[in-house]
Every structure is written in structure tokens, then in C-alpha cells.
Design an enzyme around this catalytic site. Structure first.
Site, PDB file in Angstrom:
ATOM      1  N   ASP A   1     -70.761 -52.925  30.320  1.00  0.00           N
ATOM      2  CA  ASP A   1     -70.603 -53.255  28.891  1.00  0.00           C
ATOM      3  C   ASP A   1     -69.810 -54.546  28.665  1.00  0.00           C
ATOM      4  OD1 ASP A   1     -71.488 -50.661  29.040  1.00  0.00           O
ATOM      5  OD2 ASP A   1     -70.105 -49.848  27.550  1.00  0.00           O
TER       6      ASP A   1
ATOM      7  N   ARG B   1     -71.532 -52.634  55.605  1.00  0.00           N
ATOM      8  CA  ARG B   1     -72.165 -51.605  54.771  1.00  0.00           C
ATOM      9  C   ARG B   1     -73.612 -51.971  54.414  1.00  0.00           C
ATOM     10  NH1 ARG B   1     -67.097 -50.757  50.539  1.00  0.00           N
ATOM     11  NH2 ARG B   1     -65.817 -49.578  51.964  1.00  0.00           N
TER      12      ARG B   1
HETATM   13  C1  LIG Z   1     -66.344 -43.526  45.385  1.00  0.00           C
HETATM   14  C2  LIG Z   1     -65.649 -44.858  45.395  1.00  0.00           C
HETATM   15  C3  LIG Z   1     -64.664 -45.094  46.356  1.00  0.00           C
HETATM   16  C4  LIG Z   1     -63.999 -46.324  46.365  1.00  0.00           C
HETATM   17  N1  LIG Z   1     -62.961 -46.520  47.239  1.00  0.00           N
HETATM   18  C5  LIG Z   1     -62.276 -47.688  47.201  1.00  0.00           C
HETATM   19  C6  LIG Z   1     -61.110 -47.884  48.016  1.00  0.00           C
HETATM   20  O1  LIG Z   1     -60.659 -46.986  48.725  1.00  0.00           O
HETATM   21  N2  LIG Z   1     -60.496 -49.101  47.962  1.00  0.00           N
HETATM   22  C7  LIG Z   1     -60.946 -50.121  47.169  1.00  0.00           C
HETATM   23  O2  LIG Z   1     -60.370 -51.193  47.182  1.00  0.00           O
HETATM   24  N3  LIG Z   1     -62.009 -49.926  46.350  1.00  0.00           N
HETATM   25  C8  LIG Z   1     -62.661 -48.749  46.327  1.00  0.00           C
HETATM   26  N4  LIG Z   1     -63.700 -48.563  45.475  1.00  0.00           N
HETATM   27  C9  LIG Z   1     -63.987 -49.604  44.455  1.00  0.00           C
HETATM   28  C10 LIG Z   1     -62.922 -49.537  43.354  1.00  0.00           C
HETATM   29  O3  LIG Z   1     -62.613 -48.200  43.087  1.00  0.00           O
HETATM   30  C11 LIG Z   1     -63.360 -50.190  42.030  1.00  0.00           C
HETATM   31  O4  LIG Z   1     -63.957 -51.417  42.252  1.00  0.00           O
HETATM   32  C12 LIG Z   1     -62.144 -50.392  41.128  1.00  0.00           C
HETATM   33  O5  LIG Z   1     -61.471 -49.161  40.979  1.00  0.00           O
HETATM   34  C13 LIG Z   1     -62.557 -50.937  39.761  1.00  0.00           C
HETATM   35  O6  LIG Z   1     -61.457 -50.887  38.898  1.00  0.00           O
HETATM   36  P1  LIG Z   1     -61.624 -51.365  37.392  1.00  0.00           P
HETATM   37  O7  LIG Z   1     -60.350 -51.046  36.706  1.00  0.00           O
HETATM   38  O8  LIG Z   1     -62.115 -52.744  37.356  1.00  0.00           O
HETATM   39  O9  LIG Z   1     -62.809 -50.463  36.815  1.00  0.00           O
HETATM   40  P2  LIG Z   1     -62.881 -48.882  36.630  1.00  0.00           P
HETATM   41  O10 LIG Z   1     -61.822 -48.193  37.400  1.00  0.00           O
HETATM   42  O11 LIG Z   1     -64.283 -48.493  36.866  1.00  0.00           O
HETATM   43  O12 LIG Z   1     -62.511 -48.698  35.082  1.00  0.00           O
HETATM   44  C14 LIG Z   1     -63.325 -49.214  34.055  1.00  0.00           C
HETATM   45  C15 LIG Z   1     -63.206 -48.297  32.848  1.00  0.00           C
HETATM   46  O13 LIG Z   1     -63.774 -48.934  31.701  1.00  0.00           O
HETATM   47  C16 LIG Z   1     -64.456 -47.947  30.926  1.00  0.00           C
HETATM   48  N5  LIG Z   1     -65.424 -48.616  30.053  1.00  0.00           N
HETATM   49  C17 LIG Z   1     -66.580 -49.210  30.396  1.00  0.00           C
HETATM   50  N6  LIG Z   1     -67.201 -49.723  29.316  1.00  0.00           N
HETATM   51  C18 LIG Z   1     -66.398 -49.457  28.250  1.00  0.00           C
HETATM   52  C19 LIG Z   1     -66.505 -49.720  26.847  1.00  0.00           C
HETATM   53  N7  LIG Z   1     -67.561 -50.353  26.318  1.00  0.00           N
HETATM   54  N8  LIG Z   1     -65.497 -49.303  26.042  1.00  0.00           N
HETATM   55  C20 LIG Z   1     -64.420 -48.623  26.550  1.00  0.00           C
HETATM   56  N9  LIG Z   1     -64.301 -48.329  27.863  1.00  0.00           N
HETATM   57  C21 LIG Z   1     -65.269 -48.755  28.709  1.00  0.00           C
HETATM   58  C22 LIG Z   1     -65.090 -47.070  31.986  1.00  0.00           C
HETATM   59  O14 LIG Z   1     -65.474 -45.830  31.473  1.00  0.00           O
HETATM   60  C23 LIG Z   1     -63.946 -46.986  33.011  1.00  0.00           C
HETATM   61  O15 LIG Z   1     -63.092 -45.903  32.753  1.00  0.00           O
HETATM   62  C24 LIG Z   1     -64.356 -47.337  45.435  1.00  0.00           C
HETATM   63  C25 LIG Z   1     -65.352 -47.091  44.493  1.00  0.00           C
HETATM   64  C26 LIG Z   1     -65.979 -45.852  44.450  1.00  0.00           C
HETATM   65  C27 LIG Z   1     -67.029 -45.604  43.410  1.00  0.00           C
END
Ligand SMILES: Cc1cc2nc3c(=O)[nH]c(=O)nc-3n(C[C@H](O)[C@H](O)[C@H](O)COP(=O)(O)OP(=O)(O)OC[C@H]3O[C@@H](n4cnc5c(N)ncnc54)[C@H](O)[C@@H]3O)c2cc1C
Length: 595
Positions: free
Chosen positions: A365, A424
Site C-alpha cells: 500500500d 535462497r
Molecule cells: C516468516 C518470516 C521470517 C523472517 N525472519 C527474519 C529474520 O529472522 N531476520 C530478518 O532480518 N528478517 C526476517 N524476515 C523479514 C522481516 O521480518 C521483514 O522484512 C521486516 O520485519 C519488515 O518490517 P517492516 O516494519 O518494514 O514491515 P512489517 O513488519 O511487515 O510491518 C508493516 C505493517 O504495516 C501495515 N500496513 C500495511 N499497509 C497499511 C496501510 N495502508 N495502512 C495501515 N497499515 C498498513 C501492515 O499490516 C504491517 O503491520 C522474515 C520475514 C518473514 C515473513
């Protein structure tokens, strides 16, 4: 109404008679008799994500009056909306035929099943009522803060906390009912160079080496200046998590993910991002920052000069809310791994044939909203798959981390086809090229004793066994036969593995850590498919996390951090670098937007 009540009373009386009769003959019946005040209670159970959910449901006049959770081991953050919102919905609608809370599906279904079980044990037939709509009227349609942060994952929480610390009034918007995004469901492992744990373990590391590994791991497509900002600030970000946010990291262990020259990934307690998000949420509450869940940002608002001035959002009832931002907006909406159309738009290879490991809110988004204001995108075609995931759900398999300790991959013919410690993307492509597009991961007890994944991730292990995608066998023949692999072919493969293990050289695929002897059982065999895991591309940001437009100029008032950005990881994100990215740049975004 009167008629309904009398029908209800008859059902209630009949039910009580039935219950009394049943209680006489069955000591396991959990429904208790109606008390003096006409309230009866019944206990039910369902399978949650981390074990049994046990509830006690109270009924009066054939209506659900209360649901108490007696036992559960669910994740605190994911369970919160289930034990509050779902409970209210079930009580007001007087039925357990309700929808699961999005993002907390397994916990929801366990809770719903437990309530259904309690209703069945009470012997009641409930008449569903029209659930009252949630009252959105109390949420003001116009609200003003200094800073609006969109997305409550690692980056959004970090930005909100830092902006508040800098003196700004802050609101954090989250479209899902529960917070956390990918950060919550991640392993939570976070890379940083020269940390207190590395020092304790005597590991020599440097910012330069961290930069070099990260750039090389992404085929030198990442922006070197931005990668340096990450490497220079990740250690302070980890210390902030430890000291200010009170995240517990293991003090005597680190992970070394593929592509890193040394062990540098800090491991949170429990080996998941739940430790990070639970503590970040506690800190957010302590600091009195407003959090609006079920609130989806739809559009960024800008004045005539182009400065971003706020966000248009939709609340839980479809009510429109405008959040005005005096200082600016931080986009922290994560990646687009859960948006198949968007994946196909930027790289047709990643269509329906892949499921995803990602949280349902990862739909890109923030990228679309910023693009509407002329934001530049980069590296959008770079989408990463994780090779070993659950073939039923697409969820990443942590039990299969035994691969890092010597587990091998074979195809339906029982043959190895790739080096198991390859990147990967390489392993994922190799699996998809096998007949059926799947593989089996195989390891024996000796390897299991080192990795301990079956014990550490017991919930996942039990679920995989229940789904019939993981099998523990005393003999190799039994393991092969469970998945209809030719036992002789599998034996041949294991004989070769044992020969190469003894010789210290894998002549077939040059396993970089050296193969392990697998002559002794018991054996574990697990079916696996690759799943979309990380989207490396996204918004272009500068060193202060300002979002850049297509002319290379910052868009005033607009900042971004985390997986929504595209400048760090190049073609391939190394394990442990995404949490470092989200927390490090989330903090910078919070500090900068509050200026
Ligand atoms: C299963 C899994 C295991 C992983 N393990 C690791 C690890 O061990 N180490 C590592 O470095 N990385 C890991 N990763 C990758 C890492 O977790 C993510 O890249 C990182 O957490 C992203 O953080 P973020 O805050 O950018 O996004 P997110 O944590 O995804 O948060 C984004 C948030 O924004 C919200 N959102 C989206 N659109 C909107 C909107 N329009 N309005 C309001 N809210 C919205 C979403 O619902 C979400 O809650 C893993 C990923 C997965 C899926």
C-alpha cells in the site's frame, strides 16, 4: 419476542434435562448445572497456534453471557484482538459461527472451536442475533498530530517511539486488527557488527565487512552509501532495542546466515519477532502514543507546494478519518509479498504458483500511495523466495532449519539436486525445476540432536506431523515409503552422502559445510515448497529517510523505512538484514520527521 423466549426456555429446560442425564453417565462432561441465578457454564477446547485453548462459556436464557479463557499459550499480540474483539462479536451475535480475525486466523479458529465445543457440551441450540455494528462515531473524522506513522511493524514502531522521544505528538496507524506485520512472525534475528555478544564470543567483525557482505549478497545492486548507513547504525539500533525497549537477546549465541562472513545476527528470546513486537508495543503504551488498529491509510495528502500534510484513512466501520500531520508522515507499510497481482506486475515469475510466508498486510500500500505523489521506485523486480516452506500453507518452516546442520534435499526420485546451503533463490529455483515443483528435506537423529529444531519449534513440528507433511521413521525404508519414494534409490543417495561425509568432500554438489553421516536412524522426512518471502524493491529514500521523487528530489514531509523501501538489499536480501533495516531506518525516520 415472547414466543422466542418461551421457545428458548423450552430448549433450555430440555438441554438441562439432557445435561443432567449425561452428567450421571459421563464424568468428562464439562457443562455444569444451572446455578440459582439461571446461569450455566460449560468448558470447551480448541487447537490454537501454540496448543490448546480452553474456555469457559456462561449462558443465561439460551444466550452467551461471557467467555473466559482458562488456558492458552498464544502469542500475546496476535491473541489480543481474538480475546477481546472476537469475544464481543460472539457474545453480541450469540453464535460462534463468526469470521476469524484477519492476521490471527489460527488463534481465532482455535478460540471459535473452543466456544463451539463448550456450546455443544452445554447441549444448547443458540439462536443467532444480529450483531450490533461497531460504533465508529466516537472516532473523530478529523484528527491532528505532529507525526503520522503508517504501519505497526518493526519500522513503524521504531519511528513512532523516536518521534515521540523527540517531543512530537504521534499516531501510529495499522490496518490489521493486530500489530506486528512481518516483524512479528519473523525469526527476529538482527545483524549488527561489533555487538556486545560478538565481543563476548570473541568474534572479530567490522562495519566494512558488514557493508561488503551485504552488497555482495545482493549482487552489488544495493546503494553503497545507504548500506553503509545501515551498517554504521545497526549496532546502536540493537543496543536501543536491548536497553530502552528491553528486548531480551540471547547473550551467548548468534546466527550466521548465508552470505555473512561471520556470526553477526542477534537472536531474540524465543527465536521470533514476537519478543521485539511485544516489547515495542509495551514501550509504545508506556509513552502514551496513540495506536489505531483496524485503520487503513488510503491516501497521502499534500498542500499546493507538494508538502505532505496528512493521511486519509478508513476506520473499522468504513468511516473516513483524516489525520493531519503538522510535521510529516512516515510510511512503514512493509513489502508486497502477499499481493499476487503486484508481484506479477513487477516480475511475472512470482505469480500464483507461489504462496507466501508473509503477513496478510504486506500488500504494498505504501508504495502505491507514495507513487501517487511522484515517488521514485527502485529494484521492484527483485522478489525473494524462501526455499523450505509448508506445502499446505506456504508458511516458512523453522523445523527445517536442520538444513543448516546437515539435512539434505531430495526429489521424488530420492535424488539430491542442489547444494543445500546455496542462496535462497538458487535452491528455490532448483526445487521448482523438480517434478511436481517440490522437494523433501531429510535428516537423521544425529543432525536433529545438533539443530534441536523439532524441540525448539515443537508447535510447528506437531502441526506438520498432523498435516502429514513431516514423518519420523525408524528406518530409511519406512521414511521413503511414507512419501512413495523408491527406497532403493533413497538408500543409494544416503550411501553417497555417507561416503562424501567420510571423505570430507561432497563430489556431487560441493556442500560448503561438509555433509554429515546419516547411516543411523531414526529419520525425519519433510515435504517442502518455496514461497515468496521478501520484496527487495520499493521506495527510494536518502540518508535521512526522506522519500525521493522521480527527479531525485526529496518529497517534503514524507519519510519511509523498512521493507517498503528498495535501496538496501539489491537482488537478494541476506538473512538477518531486514530487521536491521527496519529498526535502524525506522529510528532515523522518527528522529528526522520530528525535527
Ligand atoms: C516468516 C518470516 C521470517 C523472517 N525472519 C527474519 C529474520 O529472522 N531476520 C530478518 O532480518 N528478517 C526476517 N524476515 C523479514 C522481516 O521480518 C521483514 O522484512 C521486516 O520485519 C519488515 O518490517 P517492516 O516494519 O518494514 O514491515 P512489517 O513488519 O511487515 O510491518 C508493516 C505493517 O504495516 C501495515 N500496513 C500495511 N499497509 C497499511 C496501510 N495502508 N495502512 C495501515 N497499515 C498498513 C501492515 O499490516 C504491517 O503491520 C522474515 C520475514 C518473514 C515473513
Amino acid at each position: 419476542m415472547k414466543k422466542l423466549r418461551s421457545v428458548g426456555s423450552i430448549i433450555l429446560i430440555l438441554s438441562l434435562v439432557f445435561m443432567l442425564a449425561a452428567c450421571g453417565g459421563n464424568k468428562n462432561n464439562n457443562a455444569s448445572n444451572a446455578g440459582k441465578d439461571g446461569i450455566i457454564t460449560s468448558i470447551g477446547e480448541g487447537d490454537g497456534k501454540h496448543g490448546t485453548i480452553k474456555v469457559e462459556v456462561s449462558f443465561e436464557n439460551n444466550e452467551i453471557k461471557d467467555i473466559k479463557v482458562l488456558e492458552q499459550k498464544e502469542n500475546e499480540v496476535l491473541a489480543e484482538p481474538v480475546f477481546k474483539e472476537l469475544k464481543d462479536t460472539i457474545i453480541t451475535s450469540n453464535t460462534a459461527e463468526v469470521d476469524a480475525i484477519s492476521g490471527s486466523t489460527v488463534t481465532s479458529n482455535g478460540y471459535i472451536d473452543a466456544v463451539k465445543d463448550a456450546i455443544a457440551k452445554a447441549g444448547l441450540t443458540l439462536v443467532a442475533k444480529q450483531a450490533a455494528g461497531k460504533d465508529g462515531a466516537e472516532e473523530a473524522a478529523e484528527q491532528t498530530y505532529d507525526v503520522v506513522v503508517i504501519g505497526a511493524g518493526g519500522a513503524g514502531f521504531s519511528a513512532a517511539l523516536e518521534a515521540k522521544q523527540a517531543g512530537a505528538s504521534v499516531v501510529l496507524l495499522e490496518k490489521m486488527p493486530s500489530v506486528g506485520g512481518n516483524t512479528l512472525i519473523s525469526g527476529g534475528e538482527m545483524n549488527a557488527a561489533n555487538t556486545w555478544v560478538q565481543e563476548k564470543m570473541g568474534i572479530k567483525d567490522s562495519v566494512d565487512l558488514f557493508v561488503e557482505d551485504t552488497l555482495k549478497g545482493g549482487d552489488n545492486v544495493g546503494d553503497p552509501e545507504m548500506v553503509r548507513v545501515l551498517a554504521e547504525n545497526a549496532t546502536a539500533a540493537a543496543e536501543w532495542l536491548k536497553n530502552d525497549v528491553k528486548v531480551n537477546f540471547l547473550e551467548d549465541n548468534l546466527f550466521q546466515f548465508g552470505g555473512h562472513s561471520v556470526k553477526r545476527a542477534l537472536i531474540p528470546e524465543g527465536h521470533t519477532g514476537a519478543e521485539l513486537i511485544t516489547k515495542l508495543k509495551t514501550k509504545l503504551d508506556e509513552m502514551g502514543i496513540d495506536l489505531k488498529t483496524n485503520t487503513k491509510a488510503d491516501k497521502l495528502l499534500a498542500d499546493e507546494s507538494g508538502k505532505v500534510t496528512g493521511v486519509e484513512a478508513t476506520g473499522a466501520n468504513g468511516n473516513k478519518i483524516t489525520f493531519h500531520a503538522n510535521k510529516g508522515v512516515v510510511i512503514a507499510t512493509g513489502g508486497f509479498g502477499s499481493n499476487v497481482e503486484m508481484r506479477k506486475q513487477y516480475n511475472p515469475e512470482f505469480g500464483e504458483k507461489y504462496m507466501t510466508t508473509d503477513a496478510p498486510g504486506s500488500t504494498g500500500d505504501g508504495i502505491v500511495m507514495a507513487q501517487d505523489l511522484g515517488a521514485a521506485l527502485t529494484n521492484m523486480e527483485s522478489i525473494q523466495t524462501y526455499p523450505v516452506c509448508n506445502p499446505e500453507t506456504g508458511v516458512i518452516s523453522l523445523v527445517a532449519d536442520s538444513r543448516f546442520d546437515g539435512a539434505i534435499l531430495v526429489n521424488q526420485s530420492g535424488k539430491r539436486f542442489v547444494e543445500e546451503l546455496e542462496r535462497r533463490d538458487v535452491i528455490s529455483r532448483a526445487i521448482l525445476a523438480q517434478p511436481g515443483g517440490y522437494a523433501y528435506q531429510l535428516w537423521n537423529q544425529d543432525i536433529g540432536d545438533i539443530s534441536k529444531t523439532a524441540e525448539v519449534h515443537k508447535d510447528e513440528y506437531d502441526m506438520l506431523v498432523k498435516q502429514g507433511v513431516l514423518y519420523k521413521a525408524d528406518t530409511l525404508k519406512e521414511a521413503a515409503e511414507f512419501f512413495k519414494i523408491d527406497p532403493e534409490a533413497l538408500q543409494e543417495t544416503i550411501d553417497r552422502v555417507n561416503k562424501f561425509a567420510k571423505a570430507g568432500k561432497d563430489e556431487d554438489f560441493n556442500h560448503r559445510a561438509g555433509l554429515k553421516d546419516m547411516s543411523k536412524g531414526p529419520y525425519y522426512i519433510q515435504k517442502a515448497v518455496p514461497s515468496v518471502h521478501h520484496t527487495m524493491g520499493g521506495l527510494v529514500i536518502n540518508k535521512t529517510t526522506q522519500v525521493m521523487n522521480e527527479k531525485g528530489e526529496p518529497i517534503p514531509g514524507l519519510f519511509a523505512a523498512g521493507e517498503v523501501t528498495g535501496v538496501i538489499h539489491g537482488t537478494n536480501r541476506l538473512g538477518g538484514n531486514a530487521i536491521a533495516d527496519a529498526i535502524t531506518f525506522g529510528r532515523i525516520a522518527g528522529q528526522e520527521v520530528a525535527k
